[in-house]
Write an enzyme that holds these catalytic residues in place. Structure first.
Site, short mmCIF file in Angstrom:
data_model
loop_
_atom_site.label_atom_id
_atom_site.label_comp_id
_atom_site.label_asym_id
_atom_site.label_seq_id
_atom_site.Cartn_x
_atom_site.Cartn_y
_atom_site.Cartn_z
N SER A 146 0.92 -1.09 -0.08
CA SER A 146 -0.17 -0.04 -0.15
C SER A 146 1.03 1.22 0.05
O SER A 146 1.85 1.13 0.36
CB SER A 146 -0.99 0.05 1.30
OG SER A 146 -1.40 1.26 1.43
N TYR A 158 -2.13 -1.38 10.51
CA TYR A 158 -2.32 -1.42 9.01
C TYR A 158 -0.82 -1.21 8.26
O TYR A 158 -0.29 -1.90 7.57
CB TYR A 158 -3.18 -0.79 8.46
CG TYR A 158 -3.45 -0.59 7.01
CD1 TYR A 158 -4.17 -1.94 6.41
CD2 TYR A 158 -3.00 0.21 6.11
CE1 TYR A 158 -4.43 -2.02 5.00
CE2 TYR A 158 -3.39 0.06 4.76
CZ TYR A 158 -3.79 -1.07 4.00
OH TYR A 158 -4.06 -1.06 2.93
#
Length: 272
Positions: A146, A158
């Protein structure tokens, strides 16, 4: 060599394949002629799978829907045994499954931290650990990181999982290079999937909308990606046109990380 001829008779595994980016990746592989092992936690009779079933159509035998927990080593070993029995060589592995949690370090409980890393980082580790032995020279692994794995982001678990996935990619790329297996990451920015708008314990629907709009405003192309645009990049890294690329990160983010802070400054000062 056409994409269709390259993938004919070859198998690929895609995790998180029932919807979003994973479904787009599985669809592209099916269209290219691959045998696709599509993994997700959703049950096989969930209507979310219908798009993949429709694409497979009369050639339904090329779609293997697998209900699986990517954090389970036993589940990966069961899948490996199934792939071996079927005999089609495993040329592609796409570690796409992931969850998000928009909480800071002090907001995140240890249980939340552990659950997210189990799925986002342990899952890809187990997939590579178990399946790499089945992959021949020329095969390719693509991990989904990401933009949060390229820069700072307030979502603690995350962010850690996506940075860690880039490290795992490099370690695996070094180990498997001698066998002719490539390992890379894609790093999407804003993607137009339901997950981006999901409220949670910290972000209600209103704050989720602000989060979405903030991401779009930080993207020079001023929009989110269609999941198929991410799938196109994944297919490139999986295929023979990327035969000399390994251990690399490919941002597919509309310029978000490339523009950096100066994109926002340029907009604020009227220079862009």
């Amino acid at each position: 060599m056409t994409t269709q001829s390259y993938w004919s008779g070859k198998a690929a595994v895609v995790t998180g394949a029932a919807r979003g980016q994973g479904a787009a990746e599985a669809l592209r592989l099916l269209r290219a002629g691959a045998i696709v092992h599509a993994l997700d936690v959703l049950p096989a009779d969930d209507p979310t799978w219908d798009a993949l079933r429709a694409e497979a159509g009369a050639d339904a035998g090329r779609l293997r829907i697998r209900v699986a927990d990517v954090a389970s080593e036993a589940g990966w070993r069961t899948l490996a045994a199934q792939i071996e029995r079927e005999g089609a060589p495993l040329y592609g592995l796409v570690n796409n499954a992931g969850v998000t949690l928009r909480k800071t370090v002090t907001e995140t409980s240890h249980a939340e931290w552990r659950r997210l890393l189990d799925i986002n980082l342990d899952g890809p580790f187990l997939a590579i650990h178990v399946l790499a032995g089945l992959m021949p020279a020329g095969a390719s692994i693509v991990n989904t990181s990401s933009t949060a794995g390229l820069t700072g982001y307030f979502s603690a678990a995350y962010t850690a999982s996506k940075w860690g996935l880039r490290g795992l990619t490099r370690a695996a790329a070094l180990e498997l290079a001698g066998r002719g297996i490539r390992v890379n990451t894609v790093c999407p920015g804003l993607v137009e999937t339901p997950m981006i708008m999901q409220p949670n314990a910290v972000h209600d629907a209103g704050r989720a909308r602000l989060f979405y709009e903030g991401n779009r405003d930080a993207t020079p192309l001023s929009r989110g990606a269609d999941p198929d645009e991410i799938a196109a990049a994944v297919m490139f890294l999986l295929g023979p046109d990327a035969s000399f690329i390994t251990g690399a990160d490919l941002p597919v983010d509309g310029g978000m990380t490339g523009g950096g802070v100066y994109w926002r400054i340029g907009k604020a000062t009227g220079n862009l």
